[in-house]
Design a protein around this motif. Structure first.
Motif, PDB file in Angstrom:
ATOM      1  N   SER A 163       0.835  -1.208   0.000  1.00 36.27           N
ATOM      2  CA  SER A 163       0.000   0.000   0.000  1.00 36.27           C
ATOM      3  C   SER A 163       0.865   1.252   0.000  1.00 36.27           C
ATOM      4  O   SER A 163       0.572   2.224  -0.688  1.00 36.27           O
ATOM      5  CB  SER A 163      -0.918   0.019   1.216  1.00 36.27           C
ATOM      6  OG  SER A 163      -1.769  -1.101   1.199  1.00 36.27           O
ATOM      7  N   GLN A 199      -8.280  -0.279  -0.324  1.00 40.19           N
ATOM      8  CA  GLN A 199      -8.453  -1.611   0.242  1.00 40.19           C
ATOM      9  C   GLN A 199      -9.829  -1.775   0.899  1.00 40.19           C
ATOM     10  O   GLN A 199     -10.486  -2.777   0.716  1.00 40.19           O
ATOM     11  CB  GLN A 199      -7.341  -1.838   1.265  1.00 40.19           C
ATOM     12  CG  GLN A 199      -7.290  -3.243   1.794  1.00 40.19           C
ATOM     13  CD  GLN A 199      -5.975  -3.535   2.478  1.00 40.19           C
ATOM     14  OE1 GLN A 199      -5.020  -2.757   2.400  1.00 40.19           O
ATOM     15  NE2 GLN A 199      -5.910  -4.667   3.145  1.00 40.19           N
ATOM     16  N   ASP A 245      -5.848  -1.555  -4.626  1.00 37.47           N
ATOM     17  CA  ASP A 245      -5.237  -2.036  -3.388  1.00 37.47           C
ATOM     18  C   ASP A 245      -6.066  -3.202  -2.845  1.00 37.47           C
ATOM     19  O   ASP A 245      -7.165  -3.003  -2.343  1.00 37.47           O
ATOM     20  CB  ASP A 245      -5.149  -0.910  -2.365  1.00 37.47           C
ATOM     21  CG  ASP A 245      -4.177  -1.250  -1.246  1.00 37.47           C
ATOM     22  OD1 ASP A 245      -3.755  -2.415  -1.160  1.00 37.47           O
ATOM     23  OD2 ASP A 245      -3.842  -0.340  -0.461  1.00 37.47           O
ATOM     24  N   GLU A 246      -5.526  -4.390  -2.954  1.00 39.15           N
ATOM     25  CA  GLU A 246      -6.192  -5.617  -2.487  1.00 39.15           C
ATOM     26  C   GLU A 246      -7.670  -5.662  -2.859  1.00 39.15           C
ATOM     27  O   GLU A 246      -8.535  -5.685  -1.979  1.00 39.15           O
ATOM     28  CB  GLU A 246      -6.041  -5.738  -0.969  1.00 39.15           C
ATOM     29  CG  GLU A 246      -4.601  -5.524  -0.546  1.00 39.15           C
ATOM     30  CD  GLU A 246      -4.116  -6.517   0.483  1.00 39.15           C
ATOM     31  OE1 GLU A 246      -4.901  -7.390   0.886  1.00 39.15           O
ATOM     32  OE2 GLU A 246      -2.934  -6.434   0.848  1.00 39.15           O
TER      33      GLU A 246
HETATM   34 MG   LIG Z   1      -2.233  -2.780   2.229  1.00 39.89          MG
END
Ligand SMILES: [Mg+2]
Ligand SMILES: Nc1ncnc2c1ncn2[C@@H]1O[C@H](COP(=O)(O)OP(=O)(O)O)[C@@H](O)[C@H]1O
Lengths: 235, 252
Positions: free
Chosen positions: B49, B93, B171-172
């Motif tokens: 991140s 995320q 992000d994820e």
């Molecule tokens: Mg992360």
């Protein structure tokens, strides 16, 4: 704080958002301020009566109460309630936006979150809290009137006349300055704590809590300073 | 600077970033070329991140180069950074939807604040187009708290698409979702690439996601990229650190 003034005067104002925040602030604290203001006025009158009665001076009650309410009580009651309700909710709201990355999300979509979130709330608090304070003063005097009317049978007209006999422009001006100073303090402290909240859920709680504690502390200091300055002009 | 196919859209070289005593990035280097989906794989807490936050200027590196579209992000003025951010979509995320706003308002927000003088009709049309692209037109009047995790991810992606970014940073995108929703999100990522011609970095520790969406995989380990290549290339190794990551994911 420096950032606040730099951002505040840059570009167009978020008028719509400021209005929305003013409404939110008023909405949050109006009931509590009405209630507390009214009771404060009434109880203060009731408690002051015996001492005045000793000198047979109960007819002074309206002026005494109105001086107390306008010079001190309205400002303090409003400030403390607003610090509790408004300050904590600004702190919690911005804190949770920080923690859940909503503030970062604004930033990466090229929106200035400081201007949109912080400047609007600080301006709204600075505008709204003086208004609430005047309102609190009015409600407080109404409470006092009710008590005086029931006990002494004073007419509303006499009450108003007596109440404002002793009130000077300086008193009103000082109250207004207090309102603006406290509103600004509550807004900026809440925003600072929320905007810089630490990650994690406890970050939100801490932001809300410290908003209240710090702004109350600053308000007491400001109260002392403003009263000192105002007294300097009085003599 | 003329952009050819050979010039990277994102150029990261010897990037270092630490927080206090914690060295997160230690000499990370990565190039991403136009039209590519690059997957960054790595365990939690390895600085994935942090890496993409540096690319959008949310964080600043201690040392090294992070260039996006030929510009060194850390040296941009406020105005230049704004312009660059308009070209980058960042999918958070946890989705980071504005929870005080409805889905419609969430999507409108970046649009009306960045593009002046749009008519109501134009705004509605844009909102509906991107919502349709993520398949969630029916949620337009709901608020984020009423949505499922997968729906929130999609709305988050739609919100970034509305500004027609050239680059997408995910992000994820599949973290915390059930396997079927994961597959749907993976498909969406590939659709976005086709439809919006984006260049993407996809951060994940989910190997299925990596395999399905990645044209190329880059493995982040201990703060730098240890291997890059196709899925098979990256995992065809005897190196213990990479194998353990691979094994662990399939045991799960
Ligand atoms: Mg992360
Ligand atoms: N703003 C920050 N301040 C301090 N530490 C941070 C910050 N952002 C990330 N970190 C730390 O850096 C490390 C890597 O974080 P991150 O990039 O979020 O990991 P991940 O690879 O799981 O995305 C973590 O240990 C995290 O605690």
């Amino acid at each position: 704080m420096g950032k606040f003034f730099r951002e505040a005067f840059k570009g167009r104002m978020e008028v719509q958002e400021i209005i929305k925040q003013c409404y939110a602030i008023g909405n949050k604290s109006l009931v509590l301020i009405s209630l507390t203001g009214f009771i404060t006025g009434m109880v203060f009158t009731k408690q002051s009566r015996p001492s005045l009665a000793e000198f047979g001076a109960t007819s002074w009650l309206p002026s005494l109460v109105s001086i107390a309410v306008i010079r001190a009580l309205a400002a303090l009651v409003t400030a403390l309630i607003s610090a509790g309700k408004v300050g904590s909710s600004i702190g919690a709201e911005l804190g949770s936006m920080r923690v859940t990355e909503q503030i970062d999300a604004m930033e990466v979509s090229a929106i200035n979150p400081f201007k949109y979130l912080v400047v609007t709330r600080v301006v709204a608090a600075t505008i709204t809290i003086p208004v609430l304070m005047s309102y609190c003063g009015m409600v407080g005097l109404m409470g006092a009137y009710l008590n005086v009317a029931l006990n002494e049978g004073t007419s509303l007209q006499t009450f108003i006349q007596k109440a404002f006999e002793q009130i000077t422009f300086l008193d009103i001006g000082t109250s207004l300055v207090k309102g603006i100073a406290y509103g600004f303090t509550i807004g900026i402290v809440g925003c600072y704590q929320g905007y810089n909240a630490k990650k994690g859920t406890e970050g939100v709680g801490r932001a809300a809590n410290s908003s209240v504690v710090i702004s109350m502390f600053l308000i007491f200091i400001e109260e002392v300073i403003i009263v000192q300055i105002s007294n300097y002009f009085r003599v | 600077m003329k952009e050819t196919n050979q010039e990277p859209i994102i150029h990261i070289k010897d990037l270092y970033k630490s927080f206090g005593d914690l060295d997160v990035l230690r000499g990370a280097s990565l190039d991403v070329f136009r039209g590519e989906n690059v997957v960054v794989l790595g365990r939690s807490g390895t600085g994935k991140s942090v890496l993409i936050k540096i690319l959008v200027g949310l964080l600043t590196q201690d040392r090294g180069t992070a260039q996006v579209l030929g510009k060194e992000v850390a040296t941009l003025t406020e105005k230049e950074l704004r312009d660059l951010r308009l070209k980058i979509g960042f999918s958070f995320q946890n989705s980071a939807l504005y929870d005080s706003m409805t889905v419609r308002e969430n999507l409108e927000f970046p649009l009306v604040r960045n593009i002046a003088n749009l008519t109501r009709g134009q705004i509605d049309k844009e909102v509906e187009t991107v919502l349709d692209a993520v398949g969630l037109l029916q949620t337009i009047n709901q608020v984020p708290s009423e949505l499922s995790g997968g729906q929130r991810k999609r709305i988050g992606i739609a919100r970034t698409l509305i500004l027609r970014p050239e680059i997408m940073l995910y992000d994820e995108p599949t973290a915390g979702l059930d396997p079927i929703t994961c597959l749907e999100i993976n498909e969406l990522i590939n659709e976005v690439k086709e439809k919006y011609k984006t260049t993407s970095i996809i951060i994940t520790h989910d190997l299925t996601c990596a395999k399905v969406t990645g044209d190329r995989i880059a493995m982040l380990l201990d703060g730098s990229f240890v291997r890059q290549g196709s899925f098979e290339e990256v995992f065809d190794t005897s190196e213990e650190r990479i194998k353990s990551f691979f094994d662990y994911n399939f045991i799960q």
